[in-house]
Every structure is written in C-alpha cells, then in structure tokens.
Design an enzyme around this catalytic site. Structure first.
Site, PDB file in Angstrom:
ATOM      1  N   SER A  95       0.813  -1.211   0.000  1.00  9.65           N
ATOM      2  CA  SER A  95       0.000   0.000   0.000  1.00  9.65           C
ATOM      3  C   SER A  95       0.849   1.265   0.000  1.00  9.65           C
ATOM      4  CB  SER A  95      -0.911   0.007   1.235  1.00  9.65           C
ATOM      5  OG  SER A  95      -1.586   1.240   1.370  1.00  9.65           O
ATOM      6  N   TYR A 119      -2.708   5.523  -4.360  1.00 10.09           N
ATOM      7  CA  TYR A 119      -3.859   6.418  -4.361  1.00 10.09           C
ATOM      8  C   TYR A 119      -3.570   7.595  -5.288  1.00 10.09           C
ATOM      9  CZ  TYR A 119      -5.754   4.003  -0.276  1.00 10.09           C
ATOM     10  OH  TYR A 119      -6.274   3.055   0.567  1.00 10.09           O
ATOM     11  N   THR A 145      -5.884   2.934  -7.154  1.00  5.16           N
ATOM     12  CA  THR A 145      -7.150   2.871  -6.408  1.00  5.16           C
ATOM     13  C   THR A 145      -7.920   4.168  -6.638  1.00  5.16           C
ATOM     14  OG1 THR A 145      -6.173   1.407  -4.772  1.00  5.16           O
ATOM     15  CG2 THR A 145      -8.164   2.598  -4.124  1.00  5.16           C
ATOM     16  N   LYS A 236      -8.398  -0.329  -9.395  1.00  2.35           N
ATOM     17  CA  LYS A 236      -9.129  -0.944  -8.288  1.00  2.35           C
ATOM     18  C   LYS A 236     -10.174   0.037  -7.747  1.00  2.35           C
ATOM     19  CE  LYS A 236      -8.268  -2.890  -3.646  1.00  2.35           C
ATOM     20  NZ  LYS A 236      -8.909  -1.834  -2.821  1.00  2.35           N
ATOM     21  N   HIS A 260     -13.919  -1.302  -1.730  1.00  2.36           N
ATOM     22  CA  HIS A 260     -12.906  -0.945  -0.730  1.00  2.36           C
ATOM     23  C   HIS A 260     -13.151  -1.673   0.592  1.00  2.36           C
ATOM     24  CE1 HIS A 260      -9.568   2.053  -0.574  1.00  2.36           C
ATOM     25  NE2 HIS A 260      -9.608   1.755   0.712  1.00  2.36           N
TER      26      HIS A 260
END
Length: 364
Positions: A95, A119, A145, A236, A260
């Site tokens: 992440s 992100y 994402t 995603k 999520h």
C-alpha cells in the site's frame, strides 16, 4: 485470536467498515448465496491450484491485497506478509500508506511477485517519484485505487480515536496494557511511520485521507498514469458496469471490482454480484479480479467460477498477522489452500482453468 491479542482500536480498524457497515455485510452475504453444483464420478485424486494472473503463474487464485499501517497490527508488518506470499507463490500488493518502504519489501520478498498500490494524490510529481521507486524495486504492477476521492466515514475508528501513528493517551495506554505483547512490541521496536510518504504528527485517518487524496481526478488522468508506469496497470475500486467497459480504452490491463472492503461508500454495490456482467461485457479485453467479503478458499473458487481470474484478500491475512505474526499469515495461507483444494475436489474439478458457471449459481 486477533481480537484477543491486539488493542480494540487496532482490531476495529481491520474488522470495520464505513458508517453502518451495510456494504461490508452485503458483500459477505453475497458469498453465502453461492450454490455449488458439483460433478460426480470424476478422478480428483490430483488437483492443481495454479492459475495465471496478469500473464504470470500464481500458485493460488489469490492476491494479498494492499492494506495500510500494517506494522500497527503486528511489528513484523509488511515484510512478514511479503515473505509469506512469496513462499506461497502468490502476488502481494504493498500500500501507498504502508509502514515499510518498497525497497525493504523487495528485499524481504526476494523473487516473489510484487504489486504496488497507489492512491491518486494531489501531488502528481510525488506520485511519479513513488512509482519510479516501486518500478526500480521490481514491482510488476501498479494498482491504482480510484474509489477514494474523499475518505469514507469509518465510525469505529472515530469512536476509538485511532490516529496514525497511534497516540499513547490514557485510554490507548490502558487498552494496550490489556494486550502486553502488542504494547511491548510497539514501545520497543522501530517507530510506526509512513515509509513511502512524509510523516508528521499523529493525525486521524480522516485527516490523513483528506490531506492526501485528490477529489478532482477524472478519466483523462488515467492517460497520465498509463504513460508514467511501464508495467501492468490495474484499476481498483470500480463499482459500475459502464465504468468497467471504458477501462480498456485507457490502456488498463486489469480491473478489481471492489467497494474498498465496505470502507468507503456504505450501501455501495456488491462486487460479486457485479462480476458476471463485467466478465461478459469486457472479460475478453482485460482481466477481472474481485475483492470484499472473501473469507475462505471456497469463496475464491466461487468467484473464479463466475469469471474472475483471482480474488484479493486483506482482512484474512491481517487476522493471521495479528494472531501470530508471520507464522499466522502462513497459517492463513495453509487454510485457504486446503479449502480451495477440497472445494475443487468436491466439485469434481482438477484445474482452476476448468472452473466456470456450470459449477456455481448465485441466488438473488
């Protein structure tokens, strides 16, 4: 075991969802509505769980999903998860808000398959620098994402007062004292920080999200990420058929149907229910993966039979990590693998590639 061994606020961060957690409950309930339709009188003495994900072999139809703040759950953190995934022959996604750097995860996982989750930040040059680091460290795929333009309302975290890094208030110290192994590790190991982004004073999760995520991102921004990233591009957080159908035109290689983990928009669509329509419309043009609600190997078998190339799991391995560090993650993999093998044998299927809609029904 995870609930017993970690402070309540830490466990709730993993276990909880947004608002009333309706989306999370529905995602789990969808897998409960799966009915298997087995073949009989077939030789299932030998079963292969190997499959292809993004054009490369994976020992199981699983990807370990990106999860933030992993060293908060157990100080072994992302390196332990990456090592366990590499040993099992499945991809692991790190992440953006991880607590171990891409370089250190690469060192821990050796030849294992590594994906990097990103992100959409306000600062694109910082994003580019982070992508360059991940590519140089051998990460093969970028998991962009797109369902977090603003943070969801995670009420469990608000009630517990969880901050990153954790703040040792009287309340959190008492909670930690009830879990002495966790507290000793927290106090005696390397401080918990963001490894891939600048760290500052402790902030609530909502403050972190609000300062980092970009609410202005649009479809054309995908062109920028496609040009900036040389490897496979995975998007995603898609929750609509019409959005999924547009992705191949932007050079996207795979989509993760995801709400999520039920942690953003409560009452969002259920990914498993969306899966067959997306596979039918766009499955020949890009890979389709799914997450949210996956709790067993049988759930993975069901999703693959409905057209997914694999499922992403996050909470499952985090429970194992909280319960027993790296050994706990390994145990979770053993349980998932055994469940996949047993379910395939009972379905009369010996190869993952033979799983299709003939062996599964999703009741409405």
């Amino acid at each position: 075991m995870a609930r017993r061994r970690t402070p309540r606020s830490v466990f709730d961060y993993v276990d909880g969802g947004a608002e009333r957690e309706v989306a999370l409950g529905r995602a789990r309930a969808a897998f409960d509505r799966v009915e298997f339709v087995p073949h009989v009188l077939r030789d299932v003495s030998t079963v292969s769980t190997e499959t292809q994900i993004l054009g490369r072999p994976s020992a199981l139809p699983f990807v370990f999903a990106p999860t933030g703040f992993t060293r908060m759950m157990h100080t072994a953190g992302e390196p332990a998860v990456a090592r366990a995934a590499a040993a099992a022959g499945i991809p692991y996604a790190l992440s953006t808000v991880g607590t171990t750097s891409p370089e250190d995860v690469a060192a821990a996982s050796g030849d294992g398959r590594r994906w990097f989750q990103l992100y959409v930040w306000r600062d694109r040059e910082r994003s580019r620098a982070l992508m360059d680091r991940a590519w140089a460290a051998g990460f093969e795929a970028l998991v962009l994402t797109v369902d977090v333009p603003v943070p969801g309302a995670r009420l469990r975290d608000s009630r517990s007062g969880l901050t990153i890094p954790p703040t040792l208030s009287a309340r959190t110290f008492i909670d930690g004292a009830l879990h002495p192994r966790w507290l000793v590790d927290f106090l005696t190991t390397e401080p918990l920080t963001f490894a891939s982004m600048p760290s500052g004073p402790s902030m609530s999760l909502e403050q972190i999200a609000g300062s980092m995520f970009d609410p202005t991102v649009e479809w054309d921004d995908l062109h920028w990420f496609r040009e900036a990233w040389p490897g496979a591009l995975v998007v995603k957080g898609v929750q609509r058929l019409d959005d999924a159908v547009r992705l191949p035109d932007y050079g996207v290689d795979a989509v993760v149907l995801s709400n999520h983990g039920g942690r953003q928009l409560d009452r969002a669509p259920t990914p498993l229910e969306l899966l067959p329509d997306v596979v039918h419309e766009v499955g020949s043009r890009l890979e389709v993966l799914v997450d949210t609600g996956v709790r067993s190997g049988a759930d993975a078998v069901a999703a693959v039979a409905l057209g997914a190339s694999a499922v992403l799991v996050g909470r499952a391995y985090l429970y194992g990590l909280m319960a027993g560090g790296e050994a706990g993650v390994q145990r979770v993999i053993e349980l998932l693998r055994a469940d996949v093998v047993r379910t395939m044998q009972l379905l009369g299927v010996t190869r993952v590639s033979d799983l299709d809609e003939s062996v599964v029904r999703l009741w409405t």
